[in-house]
Design a protein around this motif. Structure first.
Motif, short mmCIF file in Angstrom:
data_model
loop_
_atom_site.label_atom_id
_atom_site.label_comp_id
_atom_site.label_asym_id
_atom_site.label_seq_id
_atom_site.Cartn_x
_atom_site.Cartn_y
_atom_site.Cartn_z
N ARG A 297 8.00 2.35 7.02
CA ARG A 297 6.83 1.74 7.64
C ARG A 297 7.17 0.37 8.23
O ARG A 297 6.69 -0.02 9.28
N SER B 222 -1.92 5.91 5.46
CA SER B 222 -3.06 5.38 6.21
C SER B 222 -3.87 6.57 6.75
O SER B 222 -3.36 7.70 6.76
N GLU C 57 -4.41 7.45 9.75
CA GLU C 57 -3.66 8.11 10.85
C GLU C 57 -2.54 8.97 10.29
O GLU C 57 -2.29 10.08 10.76
N GLU C 58 -1.83 8.41 9.28
CA GLU C 58 -0.72 9.16 8.68
C GLU C 58 -1.26 10.42 7.99
O GLU C 58 -0.67 11.50 8.08
N ASP D 30 0.83 -1.20 0.00
CA ASP D 30 0.00 0.00 0.00
C ASP D 30 0.88 1.26 0.00
O ASP D 30 1.62 1.51 0.93
#
Ligand SMILES: Cc1cc2nc3c(=O)[nH]c(=O)nc-3n(C[C@H](O)[C@H](O)[C@H](O)COP(=O)(O)OP(=O)(O)OC[C@H]3O[C@@H](n4cnc5c(N)ncnc54)[C@H](O)[C@@H]3O)c2cc1C
Length: 393
Positions: A307, A6, A8-9, A2
């Protein structure tokens, strides 16, 4: 895999963006200073770094026991890109190179002394690897470190030490074991920049910044200030350079410049005709915008490595550095070609297109393909380690 951030990011990216807009200060955020020159080198810029520290945005990926938050390195990537997009100083040597190396290899005294100061933005570093005979061949450093009672005595010269004229501490590679093979005879030291045995001579560069040569005369360094194991300096430097190739050369300034050029082309006229109708100009900017998107693709490899908690991979770091720094130069050169004779008017003049943004940036980007390892060296790394071709030196 991916490649998107995300939720949150993405939320963090938005928080940083809003904070930077709210804290905008033209004396701190200067689009006429390019990537390499975005340093915390003035009181206002140092105060800005302290504000970042107060937000707990420095050392986010560090272990909790050293004051970090143990969150993925992708958050540091997001922060650094946002900082460089706003032309603010970036989190660099302290958090990335010195802090991370000390956490991995430093003794307890050095960790206690330096890590909190780095997290609180109380300290700036200069990095001294290069010498007159050691640039591309960093393992050839000759700065002599001789063992004496209670420490080491350093004599010799460093070259190209950026930040030496305002930094507090010097991160220095020196030869402690001249009889060993050259890669095994180097060690790392921390030295206060104000040491009376150091003489700093300024070397102003074509790229608006100043670098320095530094002379060492009987510089005493206590034993405790040897970083990690004696003789392991080169391995530590190599680890840190992979990181530098991603963190020091952010993509945002290139994207900013590509956008600025496209906007200018949309409005500019030559000989009474709109420039945007010129097929050559259209081809050139389409190419620039496409390559900027490719560079973004290459940078997502860092996002993935960050990540997964891994180190930036060597080959990908070299490919990223080679591509982005060459592109950075080409964007400026193509912009100057498109701007014609007006493009030669110096930065800051009202008569220059976009107040000479590309004239100044072109000079600055000349340094990018040299510092942190030249383009030729990146190609050698790719040829040898990725393609398995023989060593050429
Ligand atoms: C603005 C600026 C800031 C810098 N800041 C720092 C700093 O803070 N700290 C620090 O330690 N260093 C710093 N450097 C030094 C930088 O890392 C070196 O300049 C760089 O590694 C190249 O080394 P050199 O200048 O000795 O050139 P050389 O290594 O002598 O290379 C000269 C030319 O030969 C080419 N070349 C060399 N070897 C090979 C090979 N094997 N195959 C093919 N081509 C080759 C190079 O690409 C280059 O074009 C800075 C440099 C600049 C320009």
């Amino acid at each position: 895999m991916d490649f998107d951030f995300s939720p949150e990011e993405q939320k963090f990216a938005e928080e940083v963006e809003a904070w930077l807009v709210e804290n905008h200060d033209p004396e701190v955020m200067d689009h006429h200073r390019e990537n390499f020159t975005q340093l915390a080198d003035t009181p206002k810029r140092r105060a800005f770094m302290k504000k970042l520290a107060a937000k707990k945005w420095l050392g986010m990926s560090w272990p909790k026991e050293y004051g970090g938050q143990e969150i993925e390195g992708v958050y540091e990537f997001i922060l650094n890109e946002a900082l460089s997009r706003h032309a603010a100083p970036q989190i660099g040597k302290g958090v990335g190179i010195i802090g991370k190396t000390l956490i991995r290899h430093g003794n307890e005294k050095l960790k206690k002394e330096f890590l909190p100061k780095i997290l609180n933005a109380e300290i700036e570093f200069a990095v001294g690897y290069s010498e007159p005979q050691a640039g591309s061949d960093a393992a050839n450093m000759q700065l002599k470190a001789e063992k004496v009672e209670g420490g080491w005595l350093l004599n010799g010269q460093k070259m190209w030490t950026t930040s030496a004229h305002f930094a507090d501490w010097y991160w220095v590679g020196a030869r402690t074991d001249p009889d060993k093979p050259k890669h095994d005879g180097l060690s790392l030291f921390l030295i206060p920049m104000a040491h009376p045995g150091l003489e700093i001579q300024s070397l102003p560069t074509i790229g608006k910044d100043t670098t320095n040569q530094v002379f060492f005369k009987d510089v005493f360094v206590p034993d405790d200030y040897l970083v990690g194991e004696r003789g392991k300096g080169f391995q530590m430097i190599s680890e840190a350079l992979d990181l530098e190739r991603f963190t020091m050369f952010t993509l945002s300034p290139i994207a900013n410049r590509s956008e600025a050029l496209v906007e200018w082309v949309k409005k500019a006229r030559r000989d009474g005709k709109p420039l945007k109708d010129d097929p050559n100009v259209r081809r050139t900017i389409a190419h620039i915008v496409t390559d900027t998107a490719v560079a973004k693709g290459l940078s997502t490899r860092f996002v993935c490595a960050a990540r997964s908690g891994g180190k930036p991979p060597t080959i990908e770091s070299s490919q990223y550095k080679l591509f982005t720094t060459t592109l950075s130069q080409r964007v400026c050169k193509d912009a100057l070609d498109i701007q014609g004779h007006e493009g030669t008017i110096m930065e800051g003049q009202d008569e220059a297109p976009i107040r000479g943004r590309f004239e100044g940036a072109y000079r600055a980007t000349m340094n990018e393909t040299v510092g942190g390892g030249s383009s030729e060296i990146q190609k050698n790394i790719i040829a040898r380690r990725h393609l398995g071709l023989p060593k050429n030196f």
